[in-house]
Design a protein around this motif. Structure first.
Motif, mmCIF file in Angstrom:
data_model
loop_
_atom_site.group_PDB
_atom_site.id
_atom_site.type_symbol
_atom_site.label_atom_id
_atom_site.label_comp_id
_atom_site.label_asym_id
_atom_site.label_seq_id
_atom_site.Cartn_x
_atom_site.Cartn_y
_atom_site.Cartn_z
ATOM 1 N N THR A 34 -35.017 -18.968 0.717
ATOM 2 C CA THR A 34 -35.337 -18.092 -0.541
ATOM 3 C C THR A 34 -36.642 -18.219 -1.138
ATOM 4 O O THR A 34 -37.324 -19.226 -0.705
ATOM 5 C CB THR A 34 -34.465 -18.212 -1.737
ATOM 6 O OG1 THR A 34 -34.451 -19.411 -2.267
ATOM 7 C CG2 THR A 34 -33.022 -17.821 -1.541
ATOM 8 N N SER A 95 -34.479 -14.318 1.459
ATOM 9 C CA SER A 95 -34.579 -13.429 0.147
ATOM 10 C C SER A 95 -36.030 -13.096 0.034
ATOM 11 O O SER A 95 -36.794 -14.030 -0.140
ATOM 12 C CB SER A 95 -33.901 -13.969 -0.955
ATOM 13 O OG SER A 95 -32.528 -14.422 -0.672
ATOM 14 N N LEU A 131 -32.468 -10.136 2.233
ATOM 15 C CA LEU A 131 -31.586 -9.962 0.862
ATOM 16 C C LEU A 131 -32.920 -9.627 0.254
ATOM 17 O O LEU A 131 -33.813 -10.359 0.109
ATOM 18 C CB LEU A 131 -31.155 -11.285 0.392
ATOM 19 C CG LEU A 131 -29.847 -11.596 0.953
ATOM 20 C CD1 LEU A 131 -29.523 -12.947 0.307
ATOM 21 C CD2 LEU A 131 -28.761 -10.698 0.791
ATOM 22 N N LYS A 133 -34.503 -9.327 -3.147
ATOM 23 C CA LYS A 133 -34.514 -10.196 -4.482
ATOM 24 C C LYS A 133 -35.004 -9.188 -5.640
ATOM 25 O O LYS A 133 -36.072 -8.891 -5.501
ATOM 26 C CB LYS A 133 -35.069 -11.297 -4.271
ATOM 27 C CG LYS A 133 -34.754 -12.512 -5.300
ATOM 28 C CD LYS A 133 -35.602 -13.860 -4.770
ATOM 29 C CE LYS A 133 -34.951 -15.035 -5.595
ATOM 30 N NZ LYS A 133 -35.739 -16.147 -5.315
ATOM 31 N N ASN A 155 -30.013 -9.713 -3.574
ATOM 32 C CA ASN A 155 -30.013 -11.003 -4.422
ATOM 33 C C ASN A 155 -30.623 -10.890 -5.835
ATOM 34 O O ASN A 155 -31.745 -10.501 -5.896
ATOM 35 C CB ASN A 155 -30.737 -11.936 -3.547
ATOM 36 C CG ASN A 155 -30.774 -13.127 -4.419
ATOM 37 O OD1 ASN A 155 -30.522 -13.544 -5.272
ATOM 38 N ND2 ASN A 155 -31.503 -14.281 -3.813
ATOM 39 N N THR A 157 -31.687 -11.992 -8.986
ATOM 40 C CA THR A 157 -32.118 -13.525 -9.584
ATOM 41 C C THR A 157 -32.603 -13.247 -11.007
ATOM 42 O O THR A 157 -32.071 -12.198 -11.666
ATOM 43 C CB THR A 157 -33.555 -13.565 -8.776
ATOM 44 O OG1 THR A 157 -33.660 -14.984 -9.095
ATOM 45 C CG2 THR A 157 -34.540 -12.486 -9.037
ATOM 46 N N LEU A 175 -25.211 -10.830 -3.585
ATOM 47 C CA LEU A 175 -25.307 -12.309 -3.911
ATOM 48 C C LEU A 175 -25.870 -12.454 -5.408
ATOM 49 O O LEU A 175 -26.928 -11.417 -5.393
ATOM 50 C CB LEU A 175 -26.175 -13.001 -2.736
ATOM 51 C CG LEU A 175 -26.479 -14.508 -3.084
ATOM 52 C CD1 LEU A 175 -26.380 -14.873 -1.659
ATOM 53 C CD2 LEU A 175 -27.733 -14.696 -3.692
ATOM 54 N N SER A 177 -28.023 -15.145 -8.055
ATOM 55 C CA SER A 177 -28.696 -16.390 -8.161
ATOM 56 C C SER A 177 -28.905 -16.862 -9.568
ATOM 57 O O SER A 177 -29.760 -16.742 -10.074
ATOM 58 C CB SER A 177 -30.096 -16.355 -7.503
ATOM 59 O OG SER A 177 -30.263 -16.347 -6.235
ATOM 60 N N THR A 221 -18.796 -10.681 -4.395
ATOM 61 C CA THR A 221 -20.241 -10.934 -4.607
ATOM 62 C C THR A 221 -20.245 -12.639 -4.520
ATOM 63 O O THR A 221 -19.719 -13.518 -5.308
ATOM 64 C CB THR A 221 -20.784 -10.670 -5.977
ATOM 65 O OG1 THR A 221 -20.990 -9.123 -5.981
ATOM 66 C CG2 THR A 221 -22.191 -11.016 -6.295
#
Length: 329
Positions: A34, A95, A131, A133, A155, A157, A175, A177, A221
């Motif tokens: 990432t 990411s 991904l 972000k 992703n 975040t 996803l 975070s 997810t």
């Protein structure tokens, strides 16, 4: 011979490198990696990346960009170039973050995500290895929902609570975070506490709550714990879908010889009380964020810090190429 903690953890959880340091990624060989604006800015300051920066700037100039747009395009190209280099070292995904200044603009976030993917395509990178972000604002989550509907993986975040995680699940994002260390930092300051044992660590408990909710409701997810302050926090979430860990903590885990025990599992999640949560809309999502002072402050603070990091990178590039006079009237 006992395996080190890092190797044991890898058997329970997918380990992701939280770094744009290509040397560190090559050393630890995680599955995924990432990046964020702060990490890109730090990497851009390393002499060994000078050639990468110059090639990004040259590409932006050849594309016809000038003035402020030249610098902004250079940053996007550089961000993607780091991603391409990282993908040469990992088998999985990287990411890549959308400009945090767009966090409250759904359409602009969608457009920027597509720009980044188009750049990756120029380098022959399949979009399934990327991904996108995005900050977990309501607008960012809606952008991710639209992107995911087109097969673009995201992703989410700067995530600090169950309300954000629920909205991401309802948007079918790939996803999330959730941040562990920043939550701990906030509570230590707010409650004037120097230390929390791991079983009472607010950041660890937040991720566990989200994990239990997702597994109880069969939400697909993925959960990737992020922003760790110690190896104890990392090991406190052993069994989480993924954990993104900085190189310094990866090095500590590699030296750690303790036995790693599973802390999260689907069976463990179902043994906990179920969360009965109502569907979210824009208003009750924003109400939930604003009522949670920790989440409200950390979300906006995180966005501000990423904007600042991008501005620092912009300044670095202007100075490097001596074009301040060209850009600023």
């Amino acid at each position: 011979m006992t395996q080190n903690a890092l190797n044991q953890l890898k058997s329970l959880t997918t380990i992701v490198a939280d770094s744009s340091d290509l040397t560190a990624i090559e050393t630890f060989r995680p599955l995924d990696a990432t990046t964020n604006p702060s990490l890109i800015t730090a990497a851009a300051n390393q002499p060994e990346n000078k050639e990468l920066i110059e090639s990004a700037f040259d590409q932006a100039k050849k594309e016809g960009y000038v003035s402020d747009e030249l610098i902004e395009r250079t940053i996007d190209i550089l961000t993607v170039k780091f991603g391409v280099e990282i993908l040469k070292l990992v088998e999985g995904r990287v990411s890549t973050e959308v400009d945090a200044a767009l966090s409250y603009d759904t359409e602009a976030t969608i457009a920027k995500a597509k720009e980044l993917l188009a750049l990756y395509a120029q380098y022959g990178i399949d979009q399934n290895r990327i991904l996108i972000k995005i900050a977990s604002t309501w607008e960012g989550i809606q952008a991710a929902k639209a992107l995911e509907s087109k097969g673009i993986h995201c992703n989410l975040t700067l995530l600090f609570g169950l309300h954000q995680a629920q909205a991401c699940a309802e948007a079918n994002v790939t996803l999330i975070s959730p941040f562990v260390g920043r939550i701990l930092d906030w509570y230590k300051k707010a409650e004037n506490v120097e230390y929390y044992p791991i079983d009472k660590d607010p950041g660890v408990l937040s991720v566990k709550q989200i994990y239990h909710y997702y597994k109880q409701h069969n939400i697909q997810t993925e959960i990737m714990g992020a922003s760790f302050r110690s190896v104890d926090q990392v090991l406190g979430l052993a069994g989480c879908d993924l954990l993104t860990v900085s190189p310094n903590l990866l090095a500590e885990l590699e030296k750690d010889q303790r036995t790693v025990e599973v802390q999260l599992s689907t069976d463990h999640a179902h043994a906990h009380g179920h969360h009965d949560i109502q569907p979210l809309n824009k208003q009750n999502f924003k109400d939930a964020v604003e009522k949670d002072l920790m989440s409200f402050q950390l979300l906006q603070g995180g966005i501000d810090s990423f904007i600042k990091a991008r501005e620092q990178l912009s300044t670095l590039l202007r100075q490097s190429f001596g074009i301040d006079a060209e850009i600023k009237p």
